[in-house]
Design a protein around this motif. Structure first.
Motif, mmCIF file in Angstrom:
data_model
loop_
_atom_site.group_PDB
_atom_site.id
_atom_site.type_symbol
_atom_site.label_atom_id
_atom_site.label_comp_id
_atom_site.label_asym_id
_atom_site.label_seq_id
_atom_site.Cartn_x
_atom_site.Cartn_y
_atom_site.Cartn_z
ATOM 1 N N TYR A 1 19.249 2.313 -34.452
ATOM 2 C CA TYR A 1 19.278 1.772 -33.095
ATOM 3 C C TYR A 1 18.086 0.848 -32.860
ATOM 4 O O TYR A 1 16.947 1.237 -33.139
ATOM 5 C CB TYR A 1 19.250 2.917 -32.069
ATOM 6 N N PRO A 2 18.332 -0.353 -32.331
ATOM 7 C CA PRO A 2 17.221 -1.265 -32.067
ATOM 8 C C PRO A 2 16.292 -0.741 -30.970
ATOM 9 O O PRO A 2 15.103 -1.047 -30.967
ATOM 10 C CB PRO A 2 17.899 -2.572 -31.647
ATOM 11 N N THR A 3 16.841 0.030 -30.051
ATOM 12 C CA THR A 3 16.043 0.681 -29.010
ATOM 13 C C THR A 3 16.454 2.139 -28.955
ATOM 14 O O THR A 3 17.640 2.449 -28.946
ATOM 15 C CB THR A 3 16.289 0.045 -27.624
ATOM 16 N N VAL A 4 15.460 3.001 -28.978
ATOM 17 C CA VAL A 4 15.716 4.418 -28.745
ATOM 18 C C VAL A 4 14.929 4.818 -27.502
ATOM 19 O O VAL A 4 13.959 4.162 -27.124
ATOM 20 C CB VAL A 4 15.347 5.315 -29.954
ATOM 21 N N TRP A 5 15.369 5.881 -26.865
ATOM 22 C CA TRP A 5 14.745 6.351 -25.636
ATOM 23 C C TRP A 5 14.152 7.725 -25.879
ATOM 24 O O TRP A 5 14.820 8.613 -26.398
ATOM 25 C CB TRP A 5 15.769 6.404 -24.508
ATOM 26 N N ALA A 6 12.892 7.879 -25.496
ATOM 27 C CA ALA A 6 12.187 9.146 -25.692
ATOM 28 C C ALA A 6 11.740 9.700 -24.347
ATOM 29 O O ALA A 6 11.475 8.940 -23.404
ATOM 30 C CB ALA A 6 10.974 8.929 -26.592
ATOM 31 N N GLY A 7 11.647 11.015 -24.282
ATOM 32 C CA GLY A 7 11.143 11.670 -23.080
ATOM 33 C C GLY A 7 9.738 11.208 -22.766
ATOM 34 O O GLY A 7 8.964 10.864 -23.659
ATOM 35 N N ALA A 8 9.408 11.207 -21.481
ATOM 36 C CA ALA A 8 8.100 10.722 -21.055
ATOM 37 C C ALA A 8 7.302 11.799 -20.326
ATOM 38 O O ALA A 8 6.516 11.508 -19.433
ATOM 39 C CB ALA A 8 8.255 9.479 -20.187
ATOM 40 N N GLY A 9 7.517 13.063 -20.690
ATOM 41 C CA GLY A 9 6.670 14.127 -20.180
ATOM 42 C C GLY A 9 7.245 14.981 -19.076
ATOM 43 O O GLY A 9 6.642 15.975 -18.694
ATOM 44 N N ASP A 10 8.407 14.583 -18.530
ATOM 45 C CA ASP A 10 9.079 15.423 -17.547
ATOM 46 C C ASP A 10 10.579 15.118 -17.584
ATOM 47 O O ASP A 10 11.008 14.190 -18.263
ATOM 48 C CB ASP A 10 8.493 15.246 -16.133
ATOM 49 N N GLU A 11 11.360 15.913 -16.870
ATOM 50 C CA GLU A 11 12.830 15.785 -16.915
ATOM 51 C C GLU A 11 13.367 14.537 -16.226
ATOM 52 O O GLU A 11 14.555 14.270 -16.294
ATOM 53 C CB GLU A 11 13.489 17.006 -16.275
ATOM 54 N N HIS A 12 12.521 13.781 -15.577
ATOM 55 C CA HIS A 12 12.958 12.605 -14.815
ATOM 56 C C HIS A 12 12.530 11.287 -15.442
ATOM 57 O O HIS A 12 12.768 10.232 -14.851
ATOM 58 C CB HIS A 12 12.391 12.666 -13.384
ATOM 59 N N SER A 13 11.892 11.310 -16.609
ATOM 60 C CA SER A 13 11.282 10.098 -17.142
ATOM 61 C C SER A 13 11.558 9.905 -18.625
ATOM 62 O O SER A 13 11.530 10.862 -19.396
ATOM 63 C CB SER A 13 9.761 10.157 -16.951
#
Length: 164
Positions: free
Chosen positions: A129-141
């Protein structure tokens, strides 16, 4: 502000900035505690979600972070082989262990921003994937990144982690 006053998201923002990789963190109105929920909110494939999973490994049950594609499950045998421990010594960490190791709650764990660096394995499937999404420290980010950047940010190792 003491370290106890820093939220998971703030710790992630600081870690990304310190690594020279500041990111715009996407905030959601509703929690995205799973890869499926995150993919739905982001409009991307579930495989492009980098789940931050904590396992314990070895006799001393040391915490190990696995950044796994949301498209599949992690095979503990693969982790055990890579880590040089018996398969029965690799287990998913309980929520208290996750919080102690990362400073973040299950469902919002990020690849960075932990009280101390964790050994990290990055799922090779994320490289598709050219972009992956990772958690940012809480369930909303969450924040956008790449598999290669996750390896650099965490000092991690690319590994095939999928359960066959």
């Amino acid at each position: 502000m003491s370290t106890h006053d820093v939220t998971g998201r703030e710790a992630v923002e600081r870690a990304l900035e310190a690594a020279g990789s500041p990111r715009e963190i996407r905030t959601f109105d509703t929690p995205v505690p799973s890869a499926a929920a995150a993919a739905e909110q982001l409009g991307c494939e579930v495989g492009a979600i980098a789940n931050s999973l904590v396992f314990t490994a070895g006799e001393e049950a040391r915490a190990v972070l696995v950044l796994a594609s949301g498209a599949h499950r992690v095979d503990p045998r693969r982790l055990a082989t890579h880590l040089g421990v018996a398969k029965r010594r690799v287990k998913r960490a309980d929520p208290d262990t996750v919080l102690r190791a990362t400073g973040q709650h299950v469902g919002g764990v990020a690849p960075v921003g932990h009280p101390a660096p964790l050994p990290c394995l990055v799922d090779v499937a994320l490289t598709a994937y050219p972009t992956v999404w990772a958690g940012a420290g809480d369930e909303h980010s969450m924040f956008p990144t790449t598999a290669e950047e996750l390896v650099a940010l965490t000092g991690g190792t690319l590994l095939e982690v999928a359960d066959d």
